[in-house]
Design a protein around this motif. Structure first.
Motif, PDB file in Angstrom:
ATOM      1  N   VAL A  75       9.949  42.181  23.715  1.00 29.98           N
ATOM      2  CA  VAL A  75      10.000  40.792  23.246  1.00 29.98           C
ATOM      3  C   VAL A  75      11.263  40.682  22.402  1.00 29.98           C
ATOM      4  CG1 VAL A  75       8.824  39.006  21.907  1.00 29.98           C
ATOM      5  CG2 VAL A  75       7.479  40.699  23.202  1.00 29.98           C
ATOM      6  N   ALA A  76      12.151  39.769  22.785  1.00 31.78           N
ATOM      7  CA  ALA A  76      13.446  39.673  22.100  1.00 31.78           C
ATOM      8  C   ALA A  76      13.722  38.236  21.696  1.00 31.78           C
ATOM      9  CB  ALA A  76      14.560  40.175  23.018  1.00 31.78           C
ATOM     10  N   ASP A  77      14.298  38.072  20.510  1.00 25.66           N
ATOM     11  CA  ASP A  77      14.788  36.749  20.102  1.00 25.66           C
ATOM     12  C   ASP A  77      15.895  36.348  21.077  1.00 25.66           C
ATOM     13  OD1 ASP A  77      16.567  34.815  18.762  1.00 25.66           O
ATOM     14  OD2 ASP A  77      15.232  35.117  17.045  1.00 25.66           O
ATOM     15  N   TYR A  78      15.826  35.129  21.597  1.00 31.27           N
ATOM     16  CA  TYR A  78      16.747  34.730  22.674  1.00 31.27           C
ATOM     17  C   TYR A  78      18.208  34.783  22.251  1.00 31.27           C
ATOM     18  CZ  TYR A  78      17.807  30.098  20.680  1.00 31.27           C
ATOM     19  OH  TYR A  78      18.264  29.080  19.885  1.00 31.27           O
ATOM     20  N   ARG A  79      18.463  34.743  20.925  1.00 25.95           N
ATOM     21  CA  ARG A  79      19.849  34.746  20.460  1.00 25.95           C
ATOM     22  C   ARG A  79      20.517  36.110  20.632  1.00 25.95           C
ATOM     23  NH1 ARG A  79      17.564  30.941  15.772  1.00 25.95           N
ATOM     24  NH2 ARG A  79      15.986  32.573  15.913  1.00 25.95           N
ATOM     25  N   TYR A  80      19.712  37.131  20.973  1.00 25.23           N
ATOM     26  CA  TYR A  80      20.254  38.479  21.173  1.00 25.23           C
ATOM     27  C   TYR A  80      20.037  38.946  22.617  1.00 25.23           C
ATOM     28  CZ  TYR A  80      20.021  37.742  16.228  1.00 25.23           C
ATOM     29  OH  TYR A  80      20.164  37.176  14.993  1.00 25.23           O
ATOM     30  N   VAL A  81      19.957  37.953  23.508  1.00 25.07           N
ATOM     31  CA  VAL A  81      19.731  38.246  24.933  1.00 25.07           C
ATOM     32  C   VAL A  81      20.916  37.674  25.713  1.00 25.07           C
ATOM     33  CG1 VAL A  81      18.200  37.806  26.899  1.00 25.07           C
ATOM     34  CG2 VAL A  81      17.225  38.129  24.610  1.00 25.07           C
ATOM     35  N   CYS A 139       9.354  28.069  22.993  1.00 28.81           N
ATOM     36  CA  CYS A 139       9.784  26.676  23.141  1.00 28.81           C
ATOM     37  C   CYS A 139      11.222  26.443  22.673  1.00 28.81           C
ATOM     38  CB  CYS A 139       8.803  25.729  22.458  1.00 28.81           C
ATOM     39  SG  CYS A 139       8.634  26.047  20.721  1.00 28.81           S
ATOM     40  N   ASN A 140      11.765  27.307  21.786  1.00 31.00           N
ATOM     41  CA  ASN A 140      13.173  27.137  21.379  1.00 31.00           C
ATOM     42  C   ASN A 140      14.137  27.938  22.258  1.00 31.00           C
ATOM     43  OD1 ASN A 140      12.257  25.606  19.290  1.00 31.00           O
ATOM     44  ND2 ASN A 140      12.400  27.253  17.754  1.00 31.00           N
ATOM     45  N   ALA A 141      13.606  28.670  23.196  1.00 29.79           N
ATOM     46  CA  ALA A 141      14.444  29.596  23.977  1.00 29.79           C
ATOM     47  C   ALA A 141      14.723  29.054  25.375  1.00 29.79           C
ATOM     48  CB  ALA A 141      13.764  30.964  24.065  1.00 29.79           C
ATOM     49  N   GLY A 142      14.823  27.704  25.455  1.00 23.63           N
ATOM     50  CA  GLY A 142      14.917  27.024  26.748  1.00 23.63           C
ATOM     51  C   GLY A 142      16.173  27.314  27.551  1.00 23.63           C
ATOM     52  N   LYS A 143      17.157  28.010  26.931  1.00 25.10           N
ATOM     53  CA  LYS A 143      18.327  28.349  27.743  1.00 25.10           C
ATOM     54  C   LYS A 143      17.968  29.411  28.786  1.00 25.10           C
ATOM     55  CE  LYS A 143      21.540  31.461  26.097  1.00 25.10           C
ATOM     56  NZ  LYS A 143      22.499  32.122  25.191  1.00 25.10           N
ATOM     57  N   PHE A 144      16.790  30.037  28.607  1.00 27.85           N
ATOM     58  CA  PHE A 144      16.312  30.999  29.607  1.00 27.85           C
ATOM     59  C   PHE A 144      15.073  30.445  30.310  1.00 27.85           C
ATOM     60  CE2 PHE A 144      18.546  33.704  26.504  1.00 27.85           C
ATOM     61  CZ  PHE A 144      19.440  34.330  27.371  1.00 27.85           C
TER      62      PHE A 144
END
Ligand code: NAP
Ligand code: ZN
Length: 360
Positions: free
Chosen positions: A142-148, A82-87
Motif C-alpha cells: 500500500v503506497a501513498d500515490y505521491r510516491y508511485v 479517493c485522492n489518488a485519482g491519477k491512478f
C-alpha cells in the motif's frame, strides 16, 4: 511482532530477515488498509538492491527486525483512494525508495522529497501513522500515490524494476551535474554492479564516452559489448590506472565496500567531480593531495525525487532502456543474496514475486 495500528488489517505474505544473519524467511504481516491518498498494488517483481543486503545483515547498525526489504517494486494497481485519482485499477506502476515526506518543506516543494528531513523509506522506515514500513519482498504493498510512478507500456515489468532504485540513484546525479543534454563528456563509472551497469547505459544514451573502473577483469567483454562502454580499466592494475590519469570529467562511484578514493580521483581532469552513491559501512579513504592538486570535488547523492523518477522512467521508455536481470523465484532469495555478496550477478537479481515469468 509487527507493529500494528488500528487500520492495519490487510494481511500480506512476504519475506523478511529476522536477525543479522541476514537469512530471509517467509513472514506474514499486516499493512494499513488503503487510505484516501493510497493505492494498493499487487506486487509482480522486486529487485534485490545491495542496500537490501546491508539492511538484512545490519551492516549500518540501523535495522529494525524483522525487516521486509525491497524498494525496486513493479506491480499493478488493485485499489485506489479517493485522492489518488491519477491512478486507476490495472495501471502498471512502480514504487522505489520513498514512502513518505513532509510535503511542505523547500525540498518537497521542489520534488526533492529524498532530501526532506522527515522522509521515510519504503522499508525500515516509520510511516506517518507510526507503523514500521515493509518493502517489496511481499505480495501486496500500500503506497501513498505521491510516491508511485507509472511504468511505460513498452517496458517489461521484470527488467524495469531495478530502475526504481538503481536507475534513479544514478540518473539523479547525472542530471544534477550537467550530464543530461550535454553529450560528449568523459564519464567514469566505478563498480559494475546493479547501479553501475545502469549508469553505463545512461551514460551512453546521453551521448558520453564511458569508462568502467572495475575490480573484475572478467566483466570487460560484457561491459564493452552488450553494455556499450568505450573503455575498461581494471582498478587494481596500476599501469592502467596511471594511463588513465586526468582523463575524465565526471565519475560516479557505486562501490558497496570500503576503498580508497585517492587513485580514482587521479583519473579526473582538473575541476572534475566524483559523486559517491555507494554506501560502504566503513569510512572511505580520502587523501588530500589528489583533491587539492586537481581542484577536484567529491560529493554524495541519495536516490532521487519523484519528478526525476518519472522523468527517468519516461526516458527509459523512449530509449527502450531496461536493466540486465536474472529473475529468481522467492524461495531462492538467500542464494541470490549470497551470490550478490560475492559479486556474482550480471547485473541485478529480480524476484518474481507473483510467481510468473511472463510480463504483464
Ligand atoms: P552491487 O550490485 O553489489 O555492485 C557493487 C559493485 O561494486 C560490484 O559489482 C563490484 O563491481 C564493486 N565492488 C564490490 N566489492 C568491492 C570491493 N571490495 N572493492 C571494490 N569494488 C567492489 O551493488 P549495488 O546494488 O549496485 O549497490 C552499490 C552500493 O550503492 C551499495 O552500497 C548500496 O547500498 C548503495 N546504494 C546507494 C544508493 C543511494 O541512494 N546513494 C541507492 C542504492 C544503492 P566490480 O566487480 O566492477 O569491481
Ligand atoms: Zn536500492
Amino acid at each position: 511482532m509487527a507493529q500494528e495500528t488500528q487500520n492495519h488489517t490487510l494481511s500480506v505474505s512476504g519475506w523478511a530477515a529476522y536477525d543479522s544473519s541476514g537469512e530471509i524467511k517467509p513472514y506474514t504481516f499486516k499493512r494499513r488498509e488503503n487510505g484516501v491518498n493510497d493505492v494498493t498494488i499487487k506486487v509482480l517483481y522486486c529487485g534485490i538492491c545491495h542496500t537490501d543486503l546491508h539492511y538484512a545483515k545490519n551492516d549500518w547498525g540501523i535495522t529494525m527486525y524483522p525487516v521486509v526489504p525491497g524498494h525496486e517494486i513493479t506491480g499493478v494497481v488493485i485499489k485506489v483512494g479517493c485522492n489518488a485519482g491519477k491512478f486507476k485499477i490495472g495501471d502498471r506502476v512502480g514504487v522505489g525508495c520513498l514512502a513518505a515526506s513532509c510535503l511542505k518543506c523547500e525540498f518537497c516543494a521542489d520534488s526533492q522529497e529524498n532530501y526532506c528531513d522527515q522522509m521515510q523509506f519504503t522499508y525500515n522506515g516509520i510511516f506517518w501513522d507510526g507503523s514500521i514500513t515493509y518493502g517489496g519482498y511481499s505480495n501486496v504493498i500500500v503506497a501513498d500515490y505521491r510516491y508511485v510512478v507509472r511504468i511505460p507500456e513498452n517496458l517489461p515489468m521484470d527488467s524495469v524494476a531495478p530502475l526504481l532504485c538503481a536507475g534513479i540513484t544514478v540518473f539523479s546525479p547525472l542530471k544534477d551535474n550537467g550530464m543530461l543534454g550535454s553529450p560528449g563528456k568523459k564519464m567514469g563509472v566505478v563498480g559494475l554492479g546493479g547501479l553501475g551497469h545502469v549508469a553505463v547505459k545512461f551514460g551512453k544514451a546521453f551521448g558520453h564516452h564511458v569508462t568502467v573502473l572495475s575490480t573484475s577483469p572478467s566483466k570487460e567483454t560484457e561491459a564493452k559489448g552488450r553494455l556499450g562502454a568505450d573503455d575498461f580499466i581494471v582498478s587494481t592494475n596500476s599501469q592502467q590506472m596511471q594511463a588513465g590519469k586526468r582523463s575524465l570529467d565526471f565519475i560516479l562511484d557505486t562501490v558497496s565496500a570500503q576503498h580508497s578514493l585517492g587513485p580514482i580521483l587521479e583519473l579526473l581532469k582538473v575541476d572534475g567531480t566524483l559523486v559517491m552513491v555507494g554506501a560502504p559501512d566503513q569510512p572511505l579513504e580520502l587523501p588530500s593531495f589528489p583533491l587539492i592538486f586537481g581542484k577536484r570535488s567529491v560529493k554524495g547523492s541519495m536516490t532521487g525525487g519523484m519528478r526525476d523518477t518519472q522523468e527517468m522512467m519516461d526516458l527509459c521508455g523512449k530509449h527502450n532502456i531496461t536493466c540486465d536481470v536474472e529473475v529468481i523465484a522467492p524461495d531462492t532469495i538467500n542464494e541470490a543474496m549470497d551470490r550478490l555478496a560475492k559479486n556474482d550477478v550480471r547485473y541485478r537479481f529480480v524476484i518474481d514475486i507473483a510467481g510468473r515469468i511472463s510480463n504483464i
